[in-house]
Design a protein around this motif. Sequence first.
Motif, PDB file in Angstrom:
ATOM      1  N   VAL A 217       0.847  -1.194   0.000  1.00 13.09           N
ATOM      2  CA  VAL A 217       0.000   0.000   0.000  1.00 13.09           C
ATOM      3  C   VAL A 217       0.879   1.240   0.000  1.00 13.09           C
ATOM      4  O   VAL A 217       0.582   2.237  -0.661  1.00 13.09           O
ATOM      5  N   GLY A 218       1.979   1.163   0.749  1.00 16.12           N
ATOM      6  CA  GLY A 218       2.882   2.311   0.841  1.00 16.12           C
ATOM      7  C   GLY A 218       3.440   2.713  -0.506  1.00 16.12           C
ATOM      8  O   GLY A 218       3.672   3.896  -0.765  1.00 16.12           O
ATOM      9  N   ALA A 219       3.655   1.757  -1.404  1.00 15.87           N
ATOM     10  CA  ALA A 219       4.237   2.054  -2.704  1.00 15.87           C
ATOM     11  C   ALA A 219       3.307   2.905  -3.550  1.00 15.87           C
ATOM     12  O   ALA A 219       3.750   3.736  -4.341  1.00 15.87           O
ATOM     13  N   SER A 220       1.993   2.713  -3.365  1.00 11.77           N
ATOM     14  CA  SER A 220       1.066   3.450  -4.220  1.00 11.77           C
ATOM     15  C   SER A 220       0.431   4.638  -3.508  1.00 11.77           C
ATOM     16  O   SER A 220       0.128   5.637  -4.139  1.00 11.77           O
ATOM     17  N   ALA A 221       0.228   4.536  -2.182  1.00  7.67           N
ATOM     18  CA  ALA A 221      -0.536   5.590  -1.502  1.00  7.67           C
ATOM     19  C   ALA A 221       0.273   6.322  -0.440  1.00  7.67           C
ATOM     20  O   ALA A 221      -0.287   7.043   0.377  1.00  7.67           O
ATOM     21  N   GLY A 222       1.544   6.114  -0.407  1.00  8.87           N
ATOM     22  CA  GLY A 222       2.354   6.825   0.583  1.00  8.87           C
ATOM     23  C   GLY A 222       2.571   6.002   1.830  1.00  8.87           C
ATOM     24  O   GLY A 222       1.752   5.138   2.160  1.00  8.87           O
ATOM     25  N   PRO A 223       3.686   6.244   2.540  1.00  2.00           N
ATOM     26  CA  PRO A 223       4.063   5.408   3.683  1.00  2.00           C
ATOM     27  C   PRO A 223       3.060   5.438   4.829  1.00  2.00           C
ATOM     28  O   PRO A 223       2.822   4.419   5.468  1.00  2.00           O
ATOM     29  N   LEU A 224       2.456   6.618   5.081  1.00  4.01           N
ATOM     30  CA  LEU A 224       1.512   6.702   6.195  1.00  4.01           C
ATOM     31  C   LEU A 224       0.315   5.794   5.936  1.00  4.01           C
ATOM     32  O   LEU A 224      -0.101   5.010   6.803  1.00  4.01           O
ATOM     33  N   ALA A 225      -0.208   5.882   4.706  1.00  2.00           N
ATOM     34  CA  ALA A 225      -1.334   5.013   4.333  1.00  2.00           C
ATOM     35  C   ALA A 225      -0.933   3.551   4.451  1.00  2.00           C
ATOM     36  O   ALA A 225      -1.732   2.702   4.858  1.00  2.00           O
TER      37      ALA A 225
ATOM     38  N   ALA B 141      10.092  -2.527  -1.950  1.00  2.54           N
ATOM     39  CA  ALA B 141      10.833  -2.283  -0.719  1.00  2.54           C
ATOM     40  C   ALA B 141      10.123  -1.156   0.015  1.00  2.54           C
ATOM     41  O   ALA B 141       9.306  -0.443  -0.559  1.00  2.54           O
ATOM     42  N   ALA B 142      10.435  -1.003   1.288  1.00  5.80           N
ATOM     43  CA  ALA B 142       9.757   0.005   2.082  1.00  5.80           C
ATOM     44  C   ALA B 142      10.129   1.407   1.603  1.00  5.80           C
ATOM     45  O   ALA B 142      11.203   1.630   1.050  1.00  5.80           O
ATOM     46  N   ASP B 143       9.186   2.334   1.810  1.00  8.00           N
ATOM     47  CA  ASP B 143       9.371   3.716   1.395  1.00  8.00           C
ATOM     48  C   ASP B 143      10.552   4.347   2.140  1.00  8.00           C
ATOM     49  O   ASP B 143      10.771   4.076   3.318  1.00  8.00           O
ATOM     50  N   ALA B 144      11.282   5.189   1.437  1.00  7.79           N
ATOM     51  CA  ALA B 144      12.485   5.783   2.032  1.00  7.79           C
ATOM     52  C   ALA B 144      12.159   6.650   3.240  1.00  7.79           C
ATOM     53  O   ALA B 144      12.861   6.608   4.258  1.00  7.79           O
ATOM     54  N   SER B 145      11.062   7.417   3.160  1.00  6.16           N
ATOM     55  CA  SER B 145      10.749   8.327   4.271  1.00  6.16           C
ATOM     56  C   SER B 145      10.357   7.533   5.525  1.00  6.16           C
ATOM     57  O   SER B 145      10.655   7.940   6.650  1.00  6.16           O
ATOM     58  N   LEU B 146       9.714   6.370   5.323  1.00  8.49           N
ATOM     59  CA  LEU B 146       9.360   5.530   6.472  1.00  8.49           C
ATOM     60  C   LEU B 146      10.631   4.965   7.101  1.00  8.49           C
ATOM     61  O   LEU B 146      10.772   4.880   8.321  1.00  8.49           O
ATOM     62  N   ARG B 147      11.576   4.603   6.232  1.00  7.54           N
ATOM     63  CA  ARG B 147      12.868   4.122   6.726  1.00  7.54           C
ATOM     64  C   ARG B 147      13.548   5.174   7.590  1.00  7.54           C
ATOM     65  O   ARG B 147      14.090   4.871   8.652  1.00  7.54           O
ATOM     66  N   VAL B 148      13.496   6.414   7.111  1.00  5.90           N
ATOM     67  CA  VAL B 148      14.114   7.503   7.862  1.00  5.90           C
ATOM     68  C   VAL B 148      13.433   7.640   9.219  1.00  5.90           C
ATOM     69  O   VAL B 148      14.080   7.769  10.259  1.00  5.90           O
ATOM     70  N   PHE B 149      12.090   7.537   9.211  1.00  5.42           N
ATOM     71  CA  PHE B 149      11.333   7.714  10.454  1.00  5.42           C
ATOM     72  C   PHE B 149      11.683   6.639  11.489  1.00  5.42           C
ATOM     73  O   PHE B 149      11.959   6.955  12.644  1.00  5.42           O
TER      74      PHE B 149
ATOM     75  N   ALA C 202       8.542  -3.485   8.554  1.00  2.90           N
ATOM     76  CA  ALA C 202       8.809  -3.590   7.121  1.00  2.90           C
ATOM     77  C   ALA C 202       9.884  -2.591   6.722  1.00  2.90           C
ATOM     78  O   ALA C 202      10.715  -2.870   5.854  1.00  2.90           O
ATOM     79  N   ALA C 203       9.858  -1.405   7.363  1.00  5.19           N
ATOM     80  CA  ALA C 203      10.848  -0.386   7.041  1.00  5.19           C
ATOM     81  C   ALA C 203      12.110  -0.567   7.870  1.00  5.19           C
ATOM     82  O   ALA C 203      13.204  -0.258   7.413  1.00  5.19           O
ATOM     83  N   PHE C 204      11.962  -1.071   9.089  1.00  4.32           N
ATOM     84  CA  PHE C 204      13.137  -1.205   9.965  1.00  4.32           C
ATOM     85  C   PHE C 204      14.002  -2.386   9.517  1.00  4.32           C
ATOM     86  O   PHE C 204      15.224  -2.290   9.485  1.00  4.32           O
ATOM     87  N   ILE C 205      13.360  -3.497   9.186  1.00  5.79           N
ATOM     88  CA  ILE C 205      14.122  -4.634   8.656  1.00  5.79           C
ATOM     89  C   ILE C 205      13.743  -4.735   7.176  1.00  5.79           C
ATOM     90  O   ILE C 205      14.220  -3.938   6.381  1.00  5.79           O
ATOM     91  N   SER C 206      12.886  -5.661   6.825  1.00  5.31           N
ATOM     92  CA  SER C 206      12.300  -5.688   5.484  1.00  5.31           C
ATOM     93  C   SER C 206      11.225  -6.760   5.510  1.00  5.31           C
ATOM     94  O   SER C 206      11.276  -7.664   6.355  1.00  5.31           O
ATOM     95  N   PRO C 207      10.252  -6.661   4.593  1.00  3.85           N
ATOM     96  CA  PRO C 207       9.172  -7.649   4.636  1.00  3.85           C
ATOM     97  C   PRO C 207       9.720  -9.057   4.414  1.00  3.85           C
ATOM     98  O   PRO C 207      10.611  -9.252   3.596  1.00  3.85           O
TER      99      PRO C 207
END
Lengths: 349, 326
Positions: A99-107, A159-167, A242-247
């Motif tokens: 979902v994050g890939a299409s609608a943004g990490p928060l979604a 892969a997880a969104d970059a901004s989520l990774r940063v967060f 998913a962002a801290f490690i990976s799915p």
Amino acid sequence: MSTDLTSPPATRVIGGRTSLGITWPAWGWSLIGVLAVWALIIIARPGTPFEPIAQALSLAPFLVLVALGQMLVITLGPGNIDVSVGTIISMASYVSVAVGASAGPLAGVVAAAGAGAVAALCSVLAILLLRVPPIIATLATSLIVSSATLLLADASRNAADASLRVFVNAKVLGIPVIAIVVLAITVVIALMLKRTRFGLSVVAVGQSARAAERAGIRVWAITALAYIASGTFAGLTGGLLAAFISPSTVLGTSYMLDSIAVVVIGGTLISGGRAVPAGAWTGALFFVLLSGLLNLVGWSIGAQNILKGVLVVAVVIVSATAAGTGRSSLARLRESFTSRTIKKEKNNG
Amino acid sequence: MTTTAPTRYVRPALTTRALTSVLHGSPALLSLTALVVVFAISIANQPGILSVTGLTLMLMSAVPLVFAAQAQMLIMSVGDIDLGIGALIGLVTVIAATLLNESPVLGIAMLLAIVVVYALLGLIVQKRKVPSIIVTLGMSFVWLGVGLQILPTPGGATPEWLTAIGRWRPEGIPAPIVFIVIATAVGWYLSRQSRMGSRLRALGSNPATLEKAGWSLVQTRVLAYVLAAILIVISGLLLASQTRSGDINSASNFTLMTIAAVVLGGGNFSGGRALPIGATLGAVTLGLITVLLSLMSLSSSLQSAAQGAIVLAVLAGRIITERFAR
């Protein structure tokens, strides 16, 4: 037949009162465990005393989040346990990324939490409508969820969104932001358990579902909410992991027993009726530090599993003796009606 | 339900009891119906299974499950649940494929140690009044850890005699049916026929009465755990005799399957009930469903979901039939 009543089953002591009048908190023992393991790590690798804690603080919040949900479920009383959290985490990690890939990490993260809630809803329906015992209901749910995970894993290669990774990796003054967020959630849950109608109801149901029902609490609604909360927290954890490690399809596997162990080690009664949110932190830090220590010393995965299992059993035995709790609600109920005798020493058999 | 066998109690004749259980709607009837339905679907899919070879292949996977289900039934009859059964059977296959082959004495000692540990678990659960769910869940990680220590990746080889058991094919009758009948007879003797069976069920339904009758609760629970451990070891050995190798994860789904089999066969979670024939029927049904799912070439991703859904559906069916029966 002697008729003296011993150990009324309904009364509970929260913590233990010392002669000085200071209440020993239920999470005290796990805090001692944290400090002991920390000390051992410092001995094993001297030089940077605060580094292990800083590392633990970046990994522990995920475990705390799952444990808080598990705690709510376990507090509902004997037999209540959520063994689907592990697979929900794995599934949610894929949902978050897809979902994050299409609608943004928060979604994505919100969708992950939602997916967890939906999975929990499946358990709730089985528990309430089909009257399946929670452990079977959540096991069955986890089977269904693991199929969903495999299907999602085939479909998505994101892969997880970059901004989520940063967060999830961000730090303020050396403390991970995620730890602060989860701490805030812990405080909210602690207040909720003490102050709100829902929180008090969860504890009341755990102490005696029958009495709670007589007092006008809708036990089914409280049960449903607690399981859905557990599923949502597991989903949220998966979304963030998913962002801290990976799915991955085995991302959450270890969280199933770990979350139960953390809850028990943290001082929450395994037989329900007493929730200790602070214990989720001390329990989780203890676990994360312990596996750090074991990795440092070079223990194999097998040996770590053995130690973990033995620890859980040991803590359950010790805490059960301390709190004097029963085996199961039915057994406790039965005992309260039938067993009016002190346990006599019997040798024949 | 009788608690302890009074001295002058005369058992009704077998026919009378069978008739009564049919008239009262035996709890195992649902499981029998499910078995017939699953079997009918299997035959419709693969008519070839109606032969000795076909039935052998079809029922082979159910053999270890039936033994494990009898073990779970004994544990559940005293009001407990064993969540470590799947990992422990995996460990037994690992021991069978490594230690039992290389140094039989050590292997047998390990298997005996498992039984001793189970006796201790029974002691702990009874003495300390800790929930069996958590204790066995914790132990499942110990089993897993030990298994990984001995054999990190699936492999090894089972000893000759064990492989011979797995290869045994009698004339005219499928070998799995022989094993299934033996398992059921053992479970039936332990839980229904012998005196200790009455004690186990009494511990599940009314421990206070059992104690007043002069039996030790601790001994009874330890007995239940020891008997279950022996059945679990047999189940693991039989699984190893079929796969001829050891894999700690080979039986991970047994935990859910055995509990579901017992409940499907009319057992309950509060204890006091032991229905060995029902448990066997439940285990065979669930084992067949697994085989059926692979026969139907269902995508492997969907198989666990189908299993979970079927378990829920069958348990739901039980609720519905029980409601109608009342």
